[in-house]
Design a protein around this motif. Structure first.
Motif, PDB file in Angstrom:
ATOM      1  N   GLU A 181       0.832  -1.207   0.000  1.00 14.13           N
ATOM      2  CA  GLU A 181       0.000   0.000   0.000  1.00 14.13           C
ATOM      3  C   GLU A 181       0.863   1.253   0.000  1.00 14.13           C
ATOM      4  OE1 GLU A 181      -3.477   2.089   2.765  1.00 14.13           O
ATOM      5  OE2 GLU A 181      -2.794   0.043   3.194  1.00 14.13           O
ATOM      6  N   GLU A 182       1.981   1.204   0.710  1.00 15.35           N
ATOM      7  CA  GLU A 182       2.877   2.356   0.778  1.00 15.35           C
ATOM      8  C   GLU A 182       3.489   2.651  -0.592  1.00 15.35           C
ATOM      9  OE1 GLU A 182       4.340   5.598   2.656  1.00 15.35           O
ATOM     10  OE2 GLU A 182       2.963   4.087   3.468  1.00 15.35           O
ATOM     11  N   GLU A 183       3.834   1.594  -1.351  1.00 17.59           N
ATOM     12  CA  GLU A 183       4.396   1.799  -2.686  1.00 17.59           C
ATOM     13  C   GLU A 183       3.380   2.463  -3.609  1.00 17.59           C
ATOM     14  OE1 GLU A 183       7.604  -1.540  -3.829  1.00 17.59           O
ATOM     15  OE2 GLU A 183       5.686  -2.380  -3.151  1.00 17.59           O
ATOM     16  N   TYR A 184       2.132   2.033  -3.525  1.00 20.27           N
ATOM     17  CA  TYR A 184       1.095   2.662  -4.338  1.00 20.27           C
ATOM     18  C   TYR A 184       0.939   4.136  -3.967  1.00 20.27           C
ATOM     19  CZ  TYR A 184      -0.676  -1.590  -6.589  1.00 20.27           C
ATOM     20  OH  TYR A 184      -0.819  -2.708  -7.361  1.00 20.27           O
ATOM     21  N   LYS A 185       0.950   4.424  -2.682  1.00 12.21           N
ATOM     22  CA  LYS A 185       0.796   5.810  -2.235  1.00 12.21           C
ATOM     23  C   LYS A 185       1.918   6.689  -2.770  1.00 12.21           C
ATOM     24  CE  LYS A 185      -1.612   4.801   2.115  1.00 12.21           C
ATOM     25  NZ  LYS A 185      -1.491   4.827   3.594  1.00 12.21           N
ATOM     26  N   GLU A 186       3.144   6.207  -2.694  1.00 12.67           N
ATOM     27  CA  GLU A 186       4.270   7.015  -3.151  1.00 12.67           C
ATOM     28  C   GLU A 186       4.267   7.181  -4.669  1.00 12.67           C
ATOM     29  OE1 GLU A 186       5.937   8.796  -1.244  1.00 12.67           O
ATOM     30  OE2 GLU A 186       4.996   7.889   0.515  1.00 12.67           O
ATOM     31  N   PHE A 187       3.855   6.149  -5.385  1.00 13.21           N
ATOM     32  CA  PHE A 187       3.785   6.262  -6.837  1.00 13.21           C
ATOM     33  C   PHE A 187       2.713   7.276  -7.228  1.00 13.21           C
ATOM     34  CE2 PHE A 187       2.308   4.874 -11.074  1.00 13.21           C
ATOM     35  CZ  PHE A 187       3.507   5.018 -11.758  1.00 13.21           C
ATOM     36  N   TYR A 188       1.582   7.235  -6.521  1.00 13.94           N
ATOM     37  CA  TYR A 188       0.521   8.222  -6.784  1.00 13.94           C
ATOM     38  C   TYR A 188       1.041   9.641  -6.581  1.00 13.94           C
ATOM     39  CZ  TYR A 188      -3.226  11.391  -5.486  1.00 13.94           C
ATOM     40  OH  TYR A 188      -4.023  12.498  -5.368  1.00 13.94           O
ATOM     41  N   LYS A 189       1.745   9.853  -5.491  1.00 14.80           N
ATOM     42  CA  LYS A 189       2.268  11.191  -5.211  1.00 14.80           C
ATOM     43  C   LYS A 189       3.280  11.626  -6.262  1.00 14.80           C
ATOM     44  CE  LYS A 189       1.496  10.706  -0.241  1.00 14.80           C
ATOM     45  NZ  LYS A 189       2.122  10.574   1.104  1.00 14.80           N
ATOM     46  N   HIS A 190       4.017  10.663  -6.793  1.00 12.07           N
ATOM     47  CA  HIS A 190       5.009  10.967  -7.826  1.00 12.07           C
ATOM     48  C   HIS A 190       4.341  11.425  -9.116  1.00 12.07           C
ATOM     49  CE1 HIS A 190       8.226  10.567 -10.730  1.00 12.07           C
ATOM     50  NE2 HIS A 190       7.557   9.608 -11.351  1.00 12.07           N
ATOM     51  N   ILE A 191       3.358  10.677  -9.597  1.00 10.29           N
ATOM     52  CA  ILE A 191       2.773  11.017 -10.899  1.00 10.29           C
ATOM     53  C   ILE A 191       1.791  12.178 -10.819  1.00 10.29           C
ATOM     54  CG2 ILE A 191       3.055   8.687 -11.815  1.00 10.29           C
ATOM     55  CD1 ILE A 191       0.066   8.272 -11.342  1.00 10.29           C
ATOM     56  N   SER A 192       1.196  12.409  -9.645  1.00  9.10           N
ATOM     57  CA  SER A 192       0.205  13.478  -9.522  1.00  9.10           C
ATOM     58  C   SER A 192       0.806  14.762  -8.972  1.00  9.10           C
ATOM     59  CB  SER A 192      -0.942  13.040  -8.613  1.00  9.10           C
ATOM     60  OG  SER A 192      -0.477  12.814  -7.295  1.00  9.10           O
ATOM     61  N   HIS A 193       2.050  14.688  -8.486  1.00  6.25           N
ATOM     62  CA  HIS A 193       2.692  15.833  -7.833  1.00  6.25           C
ATOM     63  C   HIS A 193       1.798  16.371  -6.718  1.00  6.25           C
ATOM     64  CE1 HIS A 193       5.970  15.977 -10.731  1.00  6.25           C
ATOM     65  NE2 HIS A 193       5.063  15.817 -11.686  1.00  6.25           N
ATOM     66  N   ALA A 194       1.241  15.461  -5.949  1.00  5.79           N
ATOM     67  CA  ALA A 194       0.345  15.827  -4.853  1.00  5.79           C
ATOM     68  C   ALA A 194       0.823  15.163  -3.568  1.00  5.79           C
ATOM     69  CB  ALA A 194      -1.084  15.401  -5.173  1.00  5.79           C
ATOM     70  N   TRP A 195       0.231  15.592  -2.459  1.00  3.45           N
ATOM     71  CA  TRP A 195       0.636  15.057  -1.167  1.00  3.45           C
ATOM     72  C   TRP A 195      -0.489  14.331  -0.449  1.00  3.45           C
ATOM     73  CZ3 TRP A 195       5.373  14.754   1.129  1.00  3.45           C
ATOM     74  CH2 TRP A 195       6.421  15.404   0.463  1.00  3.45           C
ATOM     75  N   ASP A 196      -1.679  14.363  -0.996  1.00  2.00           N
ATOM     76  CA  ASP A 196      -2.750  13.597  -0.367  1.00  2.00           C
ATOM     77  C   ASP A 196      -2.575  12.120  -0.689  1.00  2.00           C
ATOM     78  OD1 ASP A 196      -3.410  14.253  -3.121  1.00  2.00           O
ATOM     79  OD2 ASP A 196      -5.325  13.279  -2.753  1.00  2.00           O
ATOM     80  N   GLU A 197      -3.315  11.278  -0.007  1.00  2.28           N
ATOM     81  CA  GLU A 197      -3.254   9.845  -0.284  1.00  2.28           C
ATOM     82  C   GLU A 197      -4.419   9.457  -1.182  1.00  2.28           C
ATOM     83  OE1 GLU A 197      -2.988   7.588   3.278  1.00  2.28           O
ATOM     84  OE2 GLU A 197      -1.015   8.383   3.813  1.00  2.28           O
ATOM     85  N   PRO A 198      -4.227   8.478  -2.065  1.00  6.16           N
ATOM     86  CA  PRO A 198      -5.319   8.107  -2.979  1.00  6.16           C
ATOM     87  C   PRO A 198      -6.487   7.485  -2.225  1.00  6.16           C
ATOM     88  CG  PRO A 198      -3.506   6.535  -3.143  1.00  6.16           C
ATOM     89  CD  PRO A 198      -3.019   7.658  -2.281  1.00  6.16           C
ATOM     90  N   LEU A 199      -7.673   7.800  -2.680  1.00 11.66           N
ATOM     91  CA  LEU A 199      -8.873   7.222  -2.090  1.00 11.66           C
ATOM     92  C   LEU A 199      -9.097   5.808  -2.609  1.00 11.66           C
ATOM     93  CD1 LEU A 199     -11.040   8.325  -0.136  1.00 11.66           C
ATOM     94  CD2 LEU A 199     -12.417   8.903  -2.129  1.00 11.66           C
ATOM     95  N   GLU A 200      -8.645   5.562  -3.839  1.00  8.50           N
ATOM     96  CA  GLU A 200      -8.840   4.251  -4.463  1.00  8.50           C
ATOM     97  C   GLU A 200      -7.716   3.974  -5.444  1.00  8.50           C
ATOM     98  OE1 GLU A 200      -9.842   1.017  -4.541  1.00  8.50           O
ATOM     99  OE2 GLU A 200     -11.878   1.747  -4.185  1.00  8.50           O
TER     100      GLU A 200
END
Length: 643
Positions: free
Chosen positions: A255-274
């Protein structure tokens, strides 16, 4: 080195932002390294794509990588890439100036942020990651050369509101950012970013999935023989695994890897909802990794905001914002699509026509909508978060996506008169419909509070009919497109004629209404003549129980609110006259009838009363009279007579 050196000032907004970055307190100053590595990765992606597009381009793509270089004595950290690089003009434009809209909003939010977690989210959300370097550095130097050009550019700033730019001859291809780090003991939250273990930890945590090697030279000591001096060797190591998350089975990704990848591609700091993973096989083979954010970006409704998904072809980056992969009403979705068969040589324009992308888009859309639907039924708290952030955008699809309209209608939620707190879905509304009710009623306006006070709702409240309360600007648009839901017509309470009486009630009231029509017939004709510049018809109302009058639009007419929206967008629309409805039981209307029956030759006061009646009907629905000054004058004069 040339003498072409300039000292320039940051744009005013950038200068204020720098001051906030430097003096605001963040619990996680590690943000800067993630942002620099992400920028370097983007530069390498762009160079790879341009090289594939232009086979004759004389650039070196043999060993594309990111490098971290540490000088412990000088306390510097350099993040270097051999990617696309920048020209001098691009350096000034991209770094010295904050041209993006929303910067003022970012400053306000940074000042209002009460805790470090809230402040951290804003860095990526507003796309100002480069400025986070000044949280950890007293001075930042940038050396860059655009691939395919000869001259380079050096940019230097201490974050004091100015920076220098100079042209140099000996810059390598790509970009190097050197941070002159602050002393560690000046801030308890500041880590030692010259430490090998710290840099390893940050790369592993935030950037392990970057598809380019992140390298660093490290020293290794081995004990000397027979008590002699230790032997020191220097070797280059790759710090990241470079594994594409979308190509790995979901159960092998944390789950942590998904969160960090999301932050990388979206340039955001929130966590993905899905998190949504997909694999298409058969005619069109592709892999997709999509994310539904938990917070809306600040530019969600900005026309110039970049939208779309990152497109790769056989692991080769093509574009970071392929709009053809996702409909605009799902523009908040972030992620990556890696296709097998899309040609790398096609232009961006031809990509739009690519039938494979069209097929992938169709499948991605259905998957995202089905995921939202599952969230709605299985995780209502997460769904409520999603709808509060993105509901207004999703409703845009009701106008543009006829193929998925039924699904969209089922995942939409609306405020209604049924509950002060809970939203309702259309299926839930239909389940609660009163016996004999054959329509879904709705009202559009600026706020729930305003709508609840609207005279248009009076008969519905009296009869206990539920009314949807639609307050987003897009509601004015889609309600004119969607005709029904599950065979139940959608009907605006402010349009057409409304008669909520049962057949028995209609028979009981028939004689009364005929008498009212005879009694008020002359007044209705007279008012139509007096107010002919404003209304097309004056009639008795069956929807009013408390107010004296209201204004109604024809079933297929354009509401005033919709007309204002069209005009604001530069479109000229005909403004049709509306219908004035009167409540025959209201004392004002009865008094007006008596005054009309007894009027003399000078009926000016009566005409003024008619204008006031029309003006109050406008005010009751949140609008203003066409001539506010005249209305105010008439009202003041009338009040003066009563004092």
């Amino acid at each position: 080195m040339t003498a072409d050196v300039e000292q320039l000032e940051f744009q005013a907004e950038a200068r204020q932002l720098l001051d906030l970055m430097i003096h605001s307190v963040y619990s996680n100053k590690d943000a800067f390294l993630r942002e620099l590595i992400s920028n370097a990765s983007d530069a390498l992606d762009k160079l790879r794509f341009e090289a594939l597009q232009n086979k004759d381009w004389d650039v070196d793509t043999s060993d594309l990588h990111i490098e971290l270089e540490v000088d412990k004595q000088a306390r510097t950290l350099t993040v270097r890439d051999n990617g696309i690089g920048m020209t001098r003009d691009e350096v000034v434009s991209l770094i010295g100036t904050l041209a993006r809209s929303g910067t003022a909003e970012l400053r306000r939010k940074l000042q209002e942020a009460k805790d470090s977690a809230a402040a951290e989210e804003l860095i990526g959300q507003f796309g100002v990651g480069f400025y986070s370097t000044f949280m950890v550095a007293d001075k930042v130097e940038l050396l860059t050369r655009k691939a395919g050009t000869r001259g380079g550019t050096r940019w230097v700033s201490t974050g004091d509101g100015t920076y220098t730019v100079e042209s140099v001859d000996d810059a390598p291809q790509g970009t190097a950012v050197t941070l002159h780090l602050k002393p560690v003991d000046t801030d308890d939250d500041l880590h030692d970013y010259t430490s090998e273990w710290k840099l390893r930890e940050l790369v592993k945590k935030y950037s392990d999935f970057i598809s380019w090697p992140i390298r660093m030279q490290v020293e290794r000591r081995t004990p000397g023989k027979d008590g002699g001096e230790d032997q020191v060797t220097v070797e280059t190591q790759t710090l990241n695994s470079m594994k594409a998350l979308w190509a790995r089975p979901k159960d092998e990704v944390s789950e942590e890897e998904y969160k960090e990848f999301y932050k990388h591609i979206s340039h955001a700091w929130d966590e993905p909802l899905e998190v949504i993973t997909m694999k298409g096989e058969g005619t069109f083979e592709y892999q997709a990794l999509l994310f539904i954010p938990s917070h809306a970006p600040f530019d969600l409704f900005h026309r110039d905001a970049k939208t779309g998904l990152a497109l790769y072809v056989k692991r080769v980056f093509v574009t970071g914002d392929c709009e053809q992969l996702i409909p605009r009403y799902l523009r908040f979705v972030k992620g990556v699509v890696d296709a097998e068969d899309v040609s790398l040589n096609v232009s961006r324009e031809l990509l739009q026509q690519d039938r494979q992308l069209t097929a992938i888009r169709r499948r991605l859309t259905k998957k995202v909508l089905s995921t939202i639907k599952s969230m709605q039924s299985e995780r209502p708290d997460d769904y409520r978060t999603f709808w509060s952030q993105f509901g207004a955008v999703v409703k845009e699809g009701l106008m543009s996506d006829a193929d998925n309209r039924d699904t969209l209608l089922r995942i939409c939620s609306f405020a209604s008169t049924h509950s002060d707190e809970q939203l309702t879905t259309l299926p839930e509304y239909v389940e609660r419909m009163k016996e004999g009710q054959d329509k879904i009623y709705f009202a559009t306006g600026q706020s729930r509070e305003q709508l609840l006070k609207s005279p248009h709702l009076e008969a519905f409240k009296a009869k206990g009919y539920e009314v949807l309360l639609l307050t987003d600007p897009v509601d004015e648009l889609w309600t004119g497109t969607v005709i029904d839901f599950d065979g139940k017509p959608l009907q605006s309470v402010a349009k057409g004629e409304v008669d909520l009486d049962t057949e028995e009630e209609k028979k009981a009231h028939e004689a009364e209404r005929e008498e009212q029509q005879r009694e008020f017939g002359d007044l209705l004709s007279w008012l139509k003549d007096v107010l002919s510049d404003h209304v097309k018809e004056v009639r008795l109302s069956t929807r009013l129980t408390e107010s004296p009058a209201c204004l109604i639009t024809d079933n297929f007419g354009i509401t005033p609110a919709l007309a204002r929206m069209y005009r604001a967008s530069g479109q000229v629309v005909p403004v049709g006259k509306r219908i004035l409805e009167l409540n025959p039981k209201h004392p004002l209307v009865k008094g007006l009838q008596q005054a009309h029956a007894n009027r003399g030759e000078d009926d000016t006061p009566l005409r003024e009363t008619a204008e006031l009646l029309y003006g109050t009907a406008l005010l009751a629905e949140g609008d203003i009279p066409e001539d506010p000054a005249r209305f105010a004058g008439l009202l003041a004069d009338r009040l003066a007579r009563t004092v």
